[in-house]
Design a protein around this motif. Structure first.
Motif, short mmCIF file in Angstrom:
data_model
loop_
_atom_site.label_atom_id
_atom_site.label_comp_id
_atom_site.label_asym_id
_atom_site.label_seq_id
_atom_site.Cartn_x
_atom_site.Cartn_y
_atom_site.Cartn_z
N PHE A 258 0.90 -1.33 0.06
CA PHE A 258 0.06 0.12 -0.05
C PHE A 258 0.61 1.14 0.14
N LEU A 259 2.18 0.89 -0.14
CA LEU A 259 3.09 2.46 -0.10
C LEU A 259 3.19 2.50 -1.82
N VAL A 260 2.79 3.48 -2.32
CA VAL A 260 2.72 3.76 -3.60
C VAL A 260 3.17 5.23 -4.06
N GLY A 261 3.42 6.07 -3.26
CA GLY A 261 4.16 7.47 -3.37
C GLY A 261 2.93 8.31 -4.24
N ASP A 262 3.40 9.17 -5.10
CA ASP A 262 2.47 9.99 -5.83
C ASP A 262 2.80 9.77 -7.20
N ARG A 263 1.60 9.68 -8.06
CA ARG A 263 1.93 9.56 -9.56
C ARG A 263 2.57 10.86 -10.14
N ALA A 264 2.47 11.97 -9.65
CA ALA A 264 3.26 13.05 -10.12
C ALA A 264 4.74 13.01 -9.96
N ILE A 265 5.23 12.06 -9.43
CA ILE A 265 6.79 11.91 -9.27
C ILE A 265 7.06 10.59 -9.24
N THR A 266 6.50 9.72 -8.50
CA THR A 266 7.01 8.19 -8.22
C THR A 266 7.06 7.41 -9.40
N THR A 267 8.36 6.56 -9.33
CA THR A 267 8.38 5.47 -10.29
C THR A 267 9.16 4.55 -9.71
N HIS A 268 8.98 3.37 -10.08
CA HIS A 268 9.73 2.16 -9.47
C HIS A 268 9.77 2.16 -7.96
N THR A 269 11.00 2.31 -7.47
CA THR A 269 11.15 1.98 -5.99
C THR A 269 10.49 3.12 -5.15
N VAL A 270 9.80 2.92 -3.92
CA VAL A 270 9.28 3.69 -2.99
C VAL A 270 9.46 3.06 -1.73
N PHE A 271 10.05 4.02 -0.62
CA PHE A 271 10.07 3.36 0.66
C PHE A 271 10.14 4.24 1.88
N GLU A 272 9.83 3.86 2.98
CA GLU A 272 9.84 4.63 4.26
C GLU A 272 10.73 3.69 5.23
N MET A 273 10.97 4.51 6.11
CA MET A 273 11.80 3.98 7.38
C MET A 273 11.11 4.35 8.89
N ARG A 274 10.63 3.34 9.60
CA ARG A 274 9.87 3.74 10.85
C ARG A 274 10.89 3.10 11.86
N VAL A 275 10.52 3.45 13.14
CA VAL A 275 10.75 2.90 14.36
C VAL A 275 9.88 2.07 14.68
N GLU A 276 10.03 0.93 15.19
CA GLU A 276 8.97 0.13 15.67
C GLU A 276 7.82 0.51 16.50
N GLY A 277 6.53 0.40 16.02
CA GLY A 277 5.49 0.83 16.86
C GLY A 277 5.14 2.40 16.53
N ALA A 278 5.99 3.08 15.69
CA ALA A 278 5.80 4.50 15.61
C ALA A 278 4.79 4.64 14.41
N ALA A 279 3.69 5.57 14.59
CA ALA A 279 2.73 5.92 13.52
C ALA A 279 3.21 6.50 12.40
N MET A 280 4.37 7.68 12.62
CA MET A 280 4.94 8.24 11.48
C MET A 280 6.30 7.80 11.10
N PRO A 281 6.61 7.89 9.88
CA PRO A 281 7.86 7.53 9.44
C PRO A 281 8.83 8.57 9.79
N PHE A 284 11.29 9.07 3.80
CA PHE A 284 10.43 8.57 2.86
C PHE A 284 11.52 8.74 1.68
N GLY A 285 11.51 7.87 0.71
CA GLY A 285 12.34 8.07 -0.28
C GLY A 285 11.33 7.30 -1.63
N THR A 286 11.91 7.96 -2.68
CA THR A 286 11.19 7.51 -4.00
C THR A 286 12.17 7.53 -5.09
N ARG A 287 12.02 6.90 -6.06
CA ARG A 287 12.50 6.98 -7.65
C ARG A 287 11.71 8.22 -8.25
N TYR A 288 12.28 9.10 -9.18
CA TYR A 288 11.56 9.89 -9.88
C TYR A 288 12.35 9.89 -11.32
#
Length: 420
Positions: A258-281, A284-288
């Motif tokens: 369900f991590l899909v980024g934004d169609r205005a910019i994202t292609t291929h890889t999209v990722f987030e980093m979180r601390v265990e249990g945290a609601a917010m990352p 955030f990274g993406t290919r463009y």
């Protein structure tokens, strides 16, 4: 580009050499950087001042957003880290100006700025600053590995523990188009099951529905089409290589469909980093990859970026200590995919041993990498091919005498200290 720690009375110094010395001097930041910048340098990123966003960059970003592909605001996505499209536009403009976009070596930038957040998001999250890592000019999977590993180590050094990576791929623009079409059809067929706000979001951007935490929407998205099913053969191969790097580096990760980024910019890889249990990352990274051509750049300029956010919770002394920039005496050369898989672990080994090293992991040919070492007058090279990768060893070559030794990786730091 790499780092060296030395000095007297506890003073630290850094060795750094940007991948291409022909890059204009204004791109380089102050010759002293902090702990986060030091880590970025070890992985090949050049510290620069945050790119100046011109009025034209803002206009072009707005034009992209209004062309039927709206870039969602930070508050409309679970990540709450804005993509700052106007900043990407500024970076592409600067990269295209350097040698007309004909990059022999990818540009790798690191910079800090006050986080580009809405006022309400600032008060909710308390963000003080953001750190950006950008690689412009390569579509190879090693770029994802470099940027994810550097971001992970920066977060670890900043005191964040139990950091994990959530990652996905939505493929090239053709894959995104097919995925978006089927996703929209799926939700339209089931529109009566959506709660009211998501029915409105469906008219704007179907990707927004993946961010909804309403129980009805969460149930629906489980059966929704998955982007990975729409990847081309090249897209699947690229994403598989990215995951192999993460596994080789022992970085904890999960695939988040369900991590899909934004169609205005994202292609291929999209990722987030979180601390265990945290609601917010925290990242955030993406290919463009498609963005440069949409901005009028004639040459292919595949790119990837990541933004890390930090809260104003008081900085430790080792984070704020400044370090000086000097040049390395060692160049790392790799040959083949197995060697690339080992390369970041070797760089990390040398970082912990405080041994400077320069590298160009996006290059593949031995002659090209040796020529770079000679161009920058680096006296020693570390060479790792498939045989060395399997045997967990490395060849250390004296570039002046051409003599060389094979050294086990466990003994490499001590060997290098002895000869250098």
């Amino acid at each position: 580009m790499m780092i060296h720690h030395s000095g007297k009375d506890g003073e630290e110094s850094i060795t750094a050499l940007a991948g291409e010395r022909s890059a204009p001097a204004p791109f380089f930041a102050s010759p002293s950087i902090d702990r986060k910048g030091e880590i970025a340098l070890y992985y090949g990123f050049t510290p620069i001042k945050a790119p100046h966003i011109e009025r034209e960059d803002i206009s072009r970003a707005r034009a992209l957003q209004s062309a039927g592909e709206r870039l969602a605001g930070a508050e409309e996505r679970r990540c709450s880290i804005p993509l700052a499209l106007e900043e990407k536009v500024a970076l592409i403009r600067l990269a295209a100006e350097i040698r007309g976009g004909n990059l022999q070596q990818p540009l790798m930038f690191y910079f800090e700025r006050s986080a580009l957040l809405p006022r309400s998001a600032r008060s909710r999250r308390g963000h003080e600053c953001s750190v950006s890592l950008e690689i412009i000019g390569t579509g190879k999977s090693i770029a994802e590995a470099l940027i994810i590993k550097a971001a992970y180590e920066i977060l670890q050094a900043s005191g964040h523990k139990n950091v994990s990576v959530e990652i996905n791929s939505i493929g090239d623009r053709d894959s995104v188009a097919r995925f978006s079409h089927d996703l929209l059809s799926y939700y339209r067929k089931n529109i009566s099951l959506l709660h009211a706000p998501c029915r409105q979001n469906l008219k704007r951007d179907v990707f927004d529905l993946f961010a909804c935490e309403n129980e009805k929407c969460r149930i629906m998205r489980e059966d929704a089409p998955k982007a990975l099913s729409y990847l081309s053969e090249d897209g699947r191969r690229h994403f598989t290589e990215v995951l192999e790097y993460l596994e080789a580096l022992a970085l904890p990760y999960t695939i988040n469909n369900f991590l899909v980024g934004d169609r205005a910019i994202t292609t291929h890889t999209v990722f987030e980093m979180r601390v265990e249990g945290a609601a917010m990352p925290l990242c955030f990274g993406t290919r463009y990859n498609a963005l440069p051509k949409r901005l009028g750049v004639k040459r292919d300029l595949p790119s990837i970026g990541a933004t890390l956010v930090f809260e104003p919770q008081g900085k430790r002394a080792d984070e704020t200590k400044r370090v000086r920039v000097r040049e390395p005496k060692l160049y790392f050369i790799q040959l083949g995919f197995e060697a690339k898989l080992q390369s970041l672990k070797i760089i990390e080994l040398l970082r912990h041993a405080k041994i400077p090293v320069m590298q160009s992991l996006s290059r593949d040919q031995l002659t090209v990498q040796l020529a770079a070492a000679e161009k920058f007058k680096i006296p020693y090279t570390i060479i790792v091919g498939q045989k060395e990768a399997m045997e967990k060893s490395a060849i250390v070559r004296n570039m002046r005498t051409r003599s060389q030794d094979t050294v086990r990786l466990t003994e490499l730091p001590e060997y290098l200290r002895r000869i250098m």
